[in-house]
Design a protein around this motif. Sequence first.
Motif, PDB file in Angstrom:
ATOM      1  N   GLN A 197     -33.793 -20.344  -3.520  1.00  0.00           N
ATOM      2  CA  GLN A 197     -32.790 -20.166  -2.410  1.00  0.00           C
ATOM      3  C   GLN A 197     -31.658 -19.647  -3.214  1.00  0.00           C
ATOM      4  OE1 GLN A 197     -33.612 -22.849   1.701  1.00  0.00           O
ATOM      5  NE2 GLN A 197     -31.600 -23.210   0.601  1.00  0.00           N
ATOM      6  N   ASN A 198     -31.291 -20.454  -4.462  1.00  0.00           N
ATOM      7  CA  ASN A 198     -30.102 -19.763  -4.887  1.00  0.00           C
ATOM      8  C   ASN A 198     -30.135 -18.553  -5.564  1.00  0.00           C
ATOM      9  OD1 ASN A 198     -28.706 -22.020  -4.216  1.00  0.00           O
ATOM     10  ND2 ASN A 198     -28.758 -23.058  -6.498  1.00  0.00           N
ATOM     11  N   ARG A 199     -28.965 -17.827  -5.853  1.00  0.00           N
ATOM     12  CA  ARG A 199     -28.996 -16.522  -6.542  1.00  0.00           C
ATOM     13  C   ARG A 199     -29.300 -17.115  -8.024  1.00  0.00           C
ATOM     14  NH1 ARG A 199     -23.921 -13.736  -3.311  1.00  0.00           N
ATOM     15  NH2 ARG A 199     -25.098 -13.638  -1.497  1.00  0.00           N
ATOM     16  N   ALA A 200     -29.770 -15.997  -9.132  1.00  0.00           N
ATOM     17  CA  ALA A 200     -29.882 -16.234 -10.195  1.00  0.00           C
ATOM     18  C   ALA A 200     -29.883 -14.769 -10.938  1.00  0.00           C
ATOM     19  CB  ALA A 200     -31.560 -16.909 -10.593  1.00  0.00           C
ATOM     20  N   PRO A 201     -29.747 -14.449 -12.163  1.00  0.00           N
ATOM     21  CA  PRO A 201     -29.709 -13.406 -12.804  1.00  0.00           C
ATOM     22  C   PRO A 201     -30.873 -12.274 -12.376  1.00  0.00           C
ATOM     23  CG  PRO A 201     -28.994 -15.069 -14.512  1.00  0.00           C
ATOM     24  CD  PRO A 201     -29.501 -15.423 -13.240  1.00  0.00           C
ATOM     25  N   TRP A 203     -32.739 -12.700  -9.871  1.00  0.00           N
ATOM     26  CA  TRP A 203     -33.066 -13.165  -8.421  1.00  0.00           C
ATOM     27  C   TRP A 203     -32.108 -12.996  -7.396  1.00  0.00           C
ATOM     28  CZ3 TRP A 203     -37.357 -13.098  -5.538  1.00  0.00           C
ATOM     29  CH2 TRP A 203     -37.379 -13.875  -4.477  1.00  0.00           C
ATOM     30  N   ASN A 204     -32.053 -12.174  -6.451  1.00  0.00           N
ATOM     31  CA  ASN A 204     -30.978 -11.946  -5.282  1.00  0.00           C
ATOM     32  C   ASN A 204     -31.615 -11.942  -4.023  1.00  0.00           C
ATOM     33  OD1 ASN A 204     -32.082  -9.625  -5.216  1.00  0.00           O
ATOM     34  ND2 ASN A 204     -30.187  -8.412  -5.549  1.00  0.00           N
ATOM     35  N   LEU A 205     -32.976 -12.643  -3.683  1.00  0.00           N
ATOM     36  CA  LEU A 205     -33.438 -12.538  -2.634  1.00  0.00           C
ATOM     37  C   LEU A 205     -33.666 -13.958  -1.748  1.00  0.00           C
ATOM     38  CD1 LEU A 205     -36.388  -9.984  -3.150  1.00  0.00           C
ATOM     39  CD2 LEU A 205     -34.193  -9.550  -1.764  1.00  0.00           C
ATOM     40  N   GLY A 206     -32.792 -14.949  -2.277  1.00  0.00           N
ATOM     41  CA  GLY A 206     -32.829 -16.327  -1.573  1.00  0.00           C
ATOM     42  C   GLY A 206     -31.871 -16.337  -0.383  1.00  0.00           C
ATOM     43  N   SER A 207     -31.485 -17.399  -0.237  1.00  0.00           N
ATOM     44  CA  SER A 207     -30.869 -17.758   1.148  1.00  0.00           C
ATOM     45  C   SER A 207     -29.624 -16.791   1.183  1.00  0.00           C
ATOM     46  CB  SER A 207     -30.382 -19.337   1.008  1.00  0.00           C
ATOM     47  OG  SER A 207     -29.648 -19.477   2.237  1.00  0.00           O
ATOM     48  N   LYS A 208     -29.397 -16.607   2.732  1.00  0.00           N
ATOM     49  CA  LYS A 208     -28.364 -16.037   3.047  1.00  0.00           C
ATOM     50  C   LYS A 208     -27.009 -16.614   3.223  1.00  0.00           C
ATOM     51  CE  LYS A 208     -30.956 -12.176   5.367  1.00  0.00           C
ATOM     52  NZ  LYS A 208     -31.175 -11.529   6.641  1.00  0.00           N
ATOM     53  N   GLY A 209     -27.333 -18.012   3.245  1.00  0.00           N
ATOM     54  CA  GLY A 209     -26.167 -18.926   3.621  1.00  0.00           C
ATOM     55  C   GLY A 209     -25.838 -20.142   2.708  1.00  0.00           C
ATOM     56  N   CYS A 210     -26.794 -20.315   1.682  1.00  0.00           N
ATOM     57  CA  CYS A 210     -26.666 -21.513   0.671  1.00  0.00           C
ATOM     58  C   CYS A 210     -27.339 -20.953  -0.304  1.00  0.00           C
ATOM     59  CB  CYS A 210     -27.297 -22.784   1.482  1.00  0.00           C
ATOM     60  SG  CYS A 210     -26.916 -24.166   0.144  1.00  0.00           S
ATOM     61  N   TYR A 211     -26.662 -20.457  -1.198  1.00  0.00           N
ATOM     62  CA  TYR A 211     -27.122 -20.011  -2.550  1.00  0.00           C
ATOM     63  C   TYR A 211     -26.329 -20.163  -3.671  1.00  0.00           C
ATOM     64  CZ  TYR A 211     -23.467 -16.947  -0.869  1.00  0.00           C
ATOM     65  OH  TYR A 211     -22.217 -16.357  -0.169  1.00  0.00           O
ATOM     66  N   ASP A 212     -25.342 -20.917  -3.815  1.00  0.00           N
ATOM     67  CA  ASP A 212     -24.712 -21.268  -4.966  1.00  0.00           C
ATOM     68  C   ASP A 212     -23.880 -22.649  -4.703  1.00  0.00           C
ATOM     69  OD1 ASP A 212     -22.339 -20.495  -3.441  1.00  0.00           O
ATOM     70  OD2 ASP A 212     -22.092 -18.749  -4.852  1.00  0.00           O
ATOM     71  N   VAL A 213     -23.187 -22.960  -5.601  1.00  0.00           N
ATOM     72  CA  VAL A 213     -22.505 -24.228  -5.434  1.00  0.00           C
ATOM     73  C   VAL A 213     -21.403 -24.088  -4.533  1.00  0.00           C
ATOM     74  CG1 VAL A 213     -20.796 -25.749  -6.955  1.00  0.00           C
ATOM     75  CG2 VAL A 213     -22.935 -24.997  -8.176  1.00  0.00           C
ATOM     76  N   ALA A 214     -20.537 -23.428  -4.308  1.00  0.00           N
ATOM     77  CA  ALA A 214     -19.523 -22.981  -3.287  1.00  0.00           C
ATOM     78  C   ALA A 214     -20.233 -23.056  -1.849  1.00  0.00           C
ATOM     79  CB  ALA A 214     -19.016 -21.726  -3.725  1.00  0.00           C
ATOM     80  N   SER A 215     -21.191 -22.187  -1.662  1.00  0.00           N
ATOM     81  CA  SER A 215     -21.855 -22.304  -0.491  1.00  0.00           C
ATOM     82  C   SER A 215     -22.488 -23.681  -0.161  1.00  0.00           C
ATOM     83  CB  SER A 215     -22.884 -21.087  -0.178  1.00  0.00           C
ATOM     84  OG  SER A 215     -23.931 -21.302  -1.101  1.00  0.00           O
ATOM     85  N   LEU A 216     -23.075 -24.313  -1.075  1.00  0.00           N
ATOM     86  CA  LEU A 216     -23.558 -25.699  -0.909  1.00  0.00           C
ATOM     87  C   LEU A 216     -22.439 -26.579  -0.444  1.00  0.00           C
ATOM     88  CD1 LEU A 216     -25.740 -28.053  -1.041  1.00  0.00           C
ATOM     89  CD2 LEU A 216     -25.251 -28.197  -3.235  1.00  0.00           C
ATOM     90  N   THR A 217     -21.488 -26.355  -1.071  1.00  0.00           N
ATOM     91  CA  THR A 217     -20.335 -27.464  -0.700  1.00  0.00           C
ATOM     92  C   THR A 217     -19.840 -27.129   0.468  1.00  0.00           C
ATOM     93  OG1 THR A 217     -19.577 -27.497  -2.975  1.00  0.00           O
ATOM     94  CG2 THR A 217     -17.918 -28.151  -1.310  1.00  0.00           C
ATOM     95  N   ARG A 218     -19.566 -25.878   1.128  1.00  0.00           N
ATOM     96  CA  ARG A 218     -19.183 -25.520   2.457  1.00  0.00           C
ATOM     97  C   ARG A 218     -20.031 -26.272   3.455  1.00  0.00           C
ATOM     98  NH1 ARG A 218     -17.951 -20.535  -0.110  1.00  0.00           N
ATOM     99  NH2 ARG A 218     -19.899 -19.588   0.852  1.00  0.00           N
ATOM    100  N   LEU A 219     -21.442 -26.119   3.173  1.00  0.00           N
ATOM    101  CA  LEU A 219     -22.342 -26.559   4.193  1.00  0.00           C
ATOM    102  C   LEU A 219     -22.483 -28.213   4.220  1.00  0.00           C
ATOM    103  CD1 LEU A 219     -24.865 -26.502   6.030  1.00  0.00           C
ATOM    104  CD2 LEU A 219     -26.370 -26.405   3.929  1.00  0.00           C
ATOM    105  N   GLN A 220     -22.098 -28.780   3.194  1.00  0.00           N
ATOM    106  CA  GLN A 220     -22.007 -30.212   2.952  1.00  0.00           C
ATOM    107  C   GLN A 220     -20.673 -30.264   3.647  1.00  0.00           C
ATOM    108  OE1 GLN A 220     -22.317 -30.558  -1.222  1.00  0.00           O
ATOM    109  NE2 GLN A 220     -24.606 -31.611  -1.227  1.00  0.00           N
ATOM    110  N   GLU A 221     -19.779 -30.076   3.442  1.00  0.00           N
ATOM    111  CA  GLU A 221     -18.480 -30.568   4.251  1.00  0.00           C
ATOM    112  C   GLU A 221     -18.682 -30.272   5.865  1.00  0.00           C
ATOM    113  OE1 GLU A 221     -15.444 -31.455   2.984  1.00  0.00           O
ATOM    114  OE2 GLU A 221     -16.890 -32.244   1.626  1.00  0.00           O
ATOM    115  N   LEU A 222     -19.494 -29.234   6.344  1.00  0.00           N
ATOM    116  CA  LEU A 222     -19.786 -28.895   7.541  1.00  0.00           C
ATOM    117  C   LEU A 222     -20.422 -30.186   8.161  1.00  0.00           C
ATOM    118  CD1 LEU A 222     -19.473 -27.037  10.137  1.00  0.00           C
ATOM    119  CD2 LEU A 222     -21.481 -26.057   9.319  1.00  0.00           C
TER     120      LEU A 222
END
Length: 370
Positions: A197-201, A203-222
Amino acid sequence: PPDTNTRSIQGTYHVVTPVLTQQQLPSGTGTGIGYLFESFPRHPQRSRSAHANPTTREPAMTRTSSHFVTNDGVRLVYEVADVASASASSPIVFVHGWSGSKRYFDHSFAALISGPNPPPKVVRYDLRGHGDSDQPAWGHHVARYAADLRDLLEHLDLSNVTLVGASMGCAVIWSYIEIFGNLRLKGAVYVDQAPLQNRAPDWNLGSKGCYDVASLTRLQELLKHDFPGFAKGNAECCLSNPIDAQYQELLVAETMKASPEGLAHLMADHTALDWRPLLPHIKMPSLVLAGQKSQIFPWEGVTAVGRMIPNATTVVFPTCDHWLYIEDWSKFSTLVADFAANGEITSTAGEKQKMLLSGGQVLLVAEEGV
């Protein structure tokens, strides 16, 4: 590759000229060629107000709802349909996705047990922290969920099983295979999940909404501050075709049963797991299903799973979203029943289709229209 002339197989499928070429795929996605099934069995017409239900006959069967306790003391709820008139030998076990429940498979569950080629058993269950199962404060990571699946198969004493994982359910199956190998398994169906799901050097075909620490944190706050808003938005983000409004409300209500804290911990584990090194070592029959309109993953990321697993079959649903098994339960159920019975996709007359492409993968594109 087969030639470009249209031809029929036992009068059931029509295979036409490739609709995708390597040049049309994003860089880094490997080789992929699609073939269009123009005469795949269509399901009933749907409207926003009347979602079609499976047409049922009355097979000789029993349906049981019960629960068992995992080896770490967690109560998991499940339902089993035993089909006495089954013509196939492989039980089917559904593994739902993150924030879902066993009720997400209502239509496909009913269609499988009432279809022309029913399996001997169909099982669906609520993962820990989801649906009607217990919500412990521990164990919300994919490997523990895989151990729960092992406990379920042992409890029901199932063997020669075809697992069907939706979204994160795929990761649960991959973790099961990594830990327990092919124990009790015949094959697996992977529904709309990228291998990372995460992006990597690389790999860029993972999740459109949860793909790094910042997007994970936003989801957890929601999840923490607006769980009802998340549940409603989650359904809207996973569907591109209208379904019955009452059933959509049920899906939202089922998500609301989940533990927000458990979901937050689980996603932190799930989104960082990279299954790419494991997939080439899977040696059992595998079917990959991708929704080309998925709002959760690029469909090329999902079909990458089919390229990585040796001899996997990949089917793309061009008009469906992430919850393709809900939007097009009829086609989905037909494919799953066929695959569970035969270990591959065949024609209705039983003739095997062998359209081997690069790397031994078979990539098919389901007909347009829902």
